[in-house]
Design a protein around this motif. Structure first.
Motif, mmCIF file in Angstrom:
data_model
loop_
_atom_site.group_PDB
_atom_site.id
_atom_site.type_symbol
_atom_site.label_atom_id
_atom_site.label_comp_id
_atom_site.label_asym_id
_atom_site.label_seq_id
_atom_site.Cartn_x
_atom_site.Cartn_y
_atom_site.Cartn_z
ATOM 1 N N TYR A 145 -5.975 4.869 -8.388
ATOM 2 C CA TYR A 145 -5.493 5.787 -7.341
ATOM 3 C C TYR A 145 -5.282 7.313 -7.978
ATOM 4 O O TYR A 145 -5.267 8.400 -7.614
ATOM 5 C CB TYR A 145 -3.791 5.636 -7.019
ATOM 6 C CG TYR A 145 -3.692 4.316 -6.165
ATOM 7 C CD1 TYR A 145 -4.058 4.137 -4.761
ATOM 8 C CD2 TYR A 145 -2.968 3.301 -6.580
ATOM 9 C CE1 TYR A 145 -4.090 3.235 -4.107
ATOM 10 C CE2 TYR A 145 -2.701 2.265 -5.756
ATOM 11 C CZ TYR A 145 -3.425 2.065 -4.484
ATOM 12 O OH TYR A 145 -3.160 1.141 -3.692
ATOM 13 N N GLY A 146 -5.391 7.199 -9.361
ATOM 14 C CA GLY A 146 -5.233 8.493 -10.360
ATOM 15 C C GLY A 146 -4.002 8.569 -10.333
ATOM 16 O O GLY A 146 -2.754 7.957 -10.534
ATOM 17 N N GLU A 147 -3.544 10.085 -9.877
ATOM 18 C CA GLU A 147 -1.885 10.409 -9.748
ATOM 19 C C GLU A 147 -1.705 9.739 -8.536
ATOM 20 O O GLU A 147 -2.300 9.063 -7.737
ATOM 21 C CB GLU A 147 -1.997 11.872 -9.594
ATOM 22 C CG GLU A 147 -2.084 12.594 -10.532
ATOM 23 C CD GLU A 147 -0.969 12.836 -11.777
ATOM 24 O OE1 GLU A 147 0.252 12.283 -11.256
ATOM 25 O OE2 GLU A 147 -0.916 13.416 -12.444
ATOM 26 N N GLY A 148 -0.269 9.475 -8.544
ATOM 27 C CA GLY A 148 0.455 8.817 -7.123
ATOM 28 C C GLY A 148 0.435 9.562 -6.037
ATOM 29 O O GLY A 148 -0.092 10.745 -6.066
ATOM 30 N N PRO A 166 6.060 6.458 -2.791
ATOM 31 C CA PRO A 166 5.200 5.139 -2.785
ATOM 32 C C PRO A 166 3.839 5.110 -2.362
ATOM 33 O O PRO A 166 3.504 5.833 -1.238
ATOM 34 C CB PRO A 166 5.996 3.930 -2.126
ATOM 35 C CG PRO A 166 7.362 4.656 -1.819
ATOM 36 C CD PRO A 166 7.364 5.986 -1.715
ATOM 37 N N VAL A 167 2.952 4.752 -3.123
ATOM 38 C CA VAL A 167 1.789 4.735 -3.097
ATOM 39 C C VAL A 167 1.214 3.569 -2.192
ATOM 40 O O VAL A 167 1.435 2.504 -2.545
ATOM 41 C CB VAL A 167 0.825 4.951 -4.198
ATOM 42 C CG1 VAL A 167 -0.933 4.917 -4.021
ATOM 43 C CG2 VAL A 167 1.001 6.163 -5.187
ATOM 44 N N GLU A 168 0.646 3.857 -0.988
ATOM 45 C CA GLU A 168 0.098 2.930 0.020
ATOM 46 C C GLU A 168 -1.221 2.545 -0.389
ATOM 47 O O GLU A 168 -2.132 3.531 -0.767
ATOM 48 C CB GLU A 168 0.683 3.158 1.239
ATOM 49 C CG GLU A 168 1.790 3.233 1.792
ATOM 50 C CD GLU A 168 2.198 3.508 3.136
ATOM 51 O OE1 GLU A 168 1.344 3.929 3.623
ATOM 52 O OE2 GLU A 168 3.324 3.403 3.378
ATOM 53 N N GLU A 169 -1.766 1.566 -0.075
ATOM 54 C CA GLU A 169 -3.168 1.188 -0.273
ATOM 55 C C GLU A 169 -4.413 1.762 0.669
ATOM 56 O O GLU A 169 -5.429 1.960 0.016
ATOM 57 C CB GLU A 169 -3.393 -0.312 0.192
ATOM 58 C CG GLU A 169 -2.811 -1.488 -0.749
ATOM 59 C CD GLU A 169 -1.391 -1.901 -0.361
ATOM 60 O OE1 GLU A 169 -0.677 -2.695 -0.955
ATOM 61 O OE2 GLU A 169 -0.573 -0.754 0.466
ATOM 62 N N ALA A 170 -3.912 2.555 1.591
ATOM 63 C CA ALA A 170 -4.699 3.402 2.080
ATOM 64 C C ALA A 170 -4.867 4.757 1.452
ATOM 65 O O ALA A 170 -5.777 5.594 1.926
ATOM 66 C CB ALA A 170 -4.565 3.853 3.701
ATOM 67 N N ALA A 171 -4.317 4.989 0.381
ATOM 68 C CA ALA A 171 -4.346 6.424 -0.326
ATOM 69 C C ALA A 171 -5.817 6.512 -1.134
ATOM 70 O O ALA A 171 -6.636 5.518 -1.112
ATOM 71 C CB ALA A 171 -3.314 6.313 -1.583
ATOM 72 N N ARG A 172 -6.153 7.838 -1.006
ATOM 73 C CA ARG A 172 -7.440 8.078 -1.778
ATOM 74 C C ARG A 172 -7.614 7.746 -3.166
ATOM 75 O O ARG A 172 -6.549 7.747 -3.762
ATOM 76 C CB ARG A 172 -7.615 9.695 -1.677
ATOM 77 C CG ARG A 172 -8.783 10.331 -2.056
ATOM 78 C CD ARG A 172 -8.926 11.731 -1.768
ATOM 79 N NE ARG A 172 -7.846 12.450 -2.747
ATOM 80 C CZ ARG A 172 -8.463 12.897 -3.867
ATOM 81 N NH1 ARG A 172 -9.427 12.951 -4.223
ATOM 82 N NH2 ARG A 172 -7.505 13.558 -4.469
ATOM 83 N N LEU A 173 -8.518 7.033 -3.291
ATOM 84 C CA LEU A 173 -8.828 6.682 -4.720
ATOM 85 C C LEU A 173 -9.457 7.806 -5.447
ATOM 86 O O LEU A 173 -10.372 8.769 -5.032
ATOM 87 C CB LEU A 173 -10.115 5.438 -4.682
ATOM 88 C CG LEU A 173 -9.719 4.118 -3.862
ATOM 89 C CD1 LEU A 173 -10.884 3.060 -3.984
ATOM 90 C CD2 LEU A 173 -8.509 3.572 -3.963
ATOM 91 N N ASP A 174 -8.842 8.144 -6.518
ATOM 92 C CA ASP A 174 -9.134 9.122 -7.356
ATOM 93 C C ASP A 174 -9.217 8.736 -9.024
ATOM 94 O O ASP A 174 -8.240 9.316 -9.835
ATOM 95 C CB ASP A 174 -8.036 10.321 -7.360
ATOM 96 C CG ASP A 174 -8.630 11.638 -7.900
ATOM 97 O OD1 ASP A 174 -9.410 11.663 -8.537
ATOM 98 O OD2 ASP A 174 -7.489 12.345 -8.139
ATOM 99 N N PRO A 175 -10.143 8.052 -9.571
ATOM 100 C CA PRO A 175 -10.112 7.862 -10.862
ATOM 101 C C PRO A 175 -10.204 8.909 -11.793
ATOM 102 O O PRO A 175 -11.121 9.554 -11.800
ATOM 103 C CB PRO A 175 -11.555 6.697 -10.877
ATOM 104 C CG PRO A 175 -12.441 7.108 -10.061
ATOM 105 C CD PRO A 175 -11.392 7.595 -8.859
ATOM 106 N N ARG A 176 -9.117 8.519 -13.053
ATOM 107 C CA ARG A 176 -9.356 9.691 -13.871
ATOM 108 C C ARG A 176 -9.657 9.370 -15.318
ATOM 109 O O ARG A 176 -9.383 9.891 -16.052
ATOM 110 C CB ARG A 176 -7.988 10.268 -13.755
ATOM 111 C CG ARG A 176 -7.836 11.085 -12.614
ATOM 112 C CD ARG A 176 -6.592 11.897 -12.253
ATOM 113 N NE ARG A 176 -6.604 12.582 -11.017
ATOM 114 C CZ ARG A 176 -5.601 13.512 -10.649
ATOM 115 N NH1 ARG A 176 -4.733 13.730 -11.537
ATOM 116 N NH2 ARG A 176 -5.650 13.892 -9.285
ATOM 117 N N SER A 177 -10.362 8.016 -15.476
ATOM 118 C CA SER A 177 -10.710 7.632 -16.880
ATOM 119 C C SER A 177 -11.808 6.715 -16.496
ATOM 120 O O SER A 177 -12.297 6.534 -15.578
ATOM 121 C CB SER A 177 -9.522 6.868 -17.587
ATOM 122 O OG SER A 177 -9.348 5.533 -16.833
#
Length: 347
Positions: free
Chosen positions: A119-122, A162-173
């Protein structure tokens, strides 16, 4: 069930294998025993010392398996550019090779260990302007002691949600990018192979058997190590970072629930679930709970230090896993973190 379990000698893999066997399931254990995770430790009895990147050469182990539980991975933040090949090789290529081997062996049900880092940031909300996207925090702001994300409309500090599973994926590492890639390979395999899979997005896992003072250690283990040296736990930023800490026994139970579900899933279905306690805590609270369990009488030290790649808040919604998998955590942080102060660790 007969389950092939990769990463079976690791912190989480061990707990999963033990729970499966206690329930009468047959477990085929596979682990490469990477030195960065296991040191010079010999493989546990019954473990096949094999590399998932070479899974095509050991498809015989998959014979008759109902499902695969894929825990093997290189973990950690991946802060060095030089770490990229390790993450891409072990995590991405390893998963792709395993999926191809499973298809060849006729095994089409998978539970994949993923992570909150996808998720990256929440998720963040402004009291006046609702949900708001965030960008990585600037080094200049962090150096000035401003650790919050701010509303792009009014500039006020944002609260977490709260982050839900449909949130945008945003990898930061590097590690986060590899976990997203694992999910994407798995989703593609589900469609191409007529398979079904569940990805479990672990939040901060802790508990007995956690490795001590390695790249695989979590912050709770680091706090404990400081206390054992007679030093106060050192808390970065202002300690207000919100996280969800989930006990390894609950993670094992989530995997069992996912395995039971996935063997019944229709072909072509891929689903992702947060695995979390549902009881968020701040990092300062984590340090205090571990210190309380240790009986150290030492207050955590809030340092104001920071790591540029860190995110401010990531707190999971645990509701989808409860509804669809029937999974809810049983060990809550206010109980598990003090007990962790005396739990046996892996050296």
């Amino acid at each position: 069930m007969k389950v092939l379990l990769t990463g079976s000698a690791g912190f989480i893999g061990t707990a999963i294998g033990d729970l499966l066997e206690a329930g009468g399931h047959e477990v085929v254990r596979v682990d490469l025993m990477l030195p960065m995770a296991h040191g010079a430790t010999s493989p546990p009895k019954g473990t096949h010392r094999l590399d998932v990147r070479d899974a095509g050469s050991w498809t015989g182990l998959l014979s008759g398996a109902d499902a695969v539980c894929h825990q093997a991975a290189v973990v950690g933040a991946g802060v060095r550019v030089g770490d990229l090949p390790d993450y891409a090789g072990h995590n991405d290529l390893g998963t792709a090779a395993l999926l191809a081997a499973m298809h060849e062996a006729g095994v089409h049900r998978l539970v994949l260990a993923s992570s909150m880092v996808v998720y990256g940031e929440g998720r963040y909300r402004c009291d006046r302007h609702g949900d708001q996207p965030t960008s990585p925090r600037s080094v200049a702001a962090l150096e000035a002691g401003d650790f919050e994300n701010h509303c792009p409309v009014c500039g006020d500090p944002l609260d977490w949600a709260p982050v839900e599973e449909a949130a945008r994926l945003d990898p930061r590492s590097s590690y986060a990018a590899s976990k997203v890639a694992q999910e994407h390979y798995t989703s593609a395999w589900v469609r191409q192979a007529g398979a079904a899979a569940v990805a479990l997005r672990y939040h901060n896992v802790y508990g007995p058997g956690m490795p001590r003072d390695t790249p695989y250690s979590g912050v709770a283990a680091m706090f404990r190590s400081s206390l054992e040296r007679g030093e106060p736990p050192r808390v970065f930023e202002d300690g207000g970072q919100a996280r969800d800490f989930v006990h390894v026994d609950d993670v094992a139970r989530a995997n069992l629930a996912a395995l039971r579900a996935v063997v019944e899933e229709p072909a072509g279905r891929f689903a992702a679930y947060n695995v979390a306690s549902g009881r968020p805590v701040t990092i300062l609270e984590v340090a205090g709970l571990v210190a309380r369990g240790a009986g150290a009488g030492v207050d955590p030290e809030v340092t104001g230090e920071f790591r540029p790649g860190d995110v401010r808040h990531v707190v999971a919604s645990a509701e989808l896993a409860a509804r669809e998998l029937g999974f809810r955590a049983e060990v809550l942080p206010e109980e598990g973190l003090p007990a962790f102060a005396h739990a046996p660790l892996r050296t």
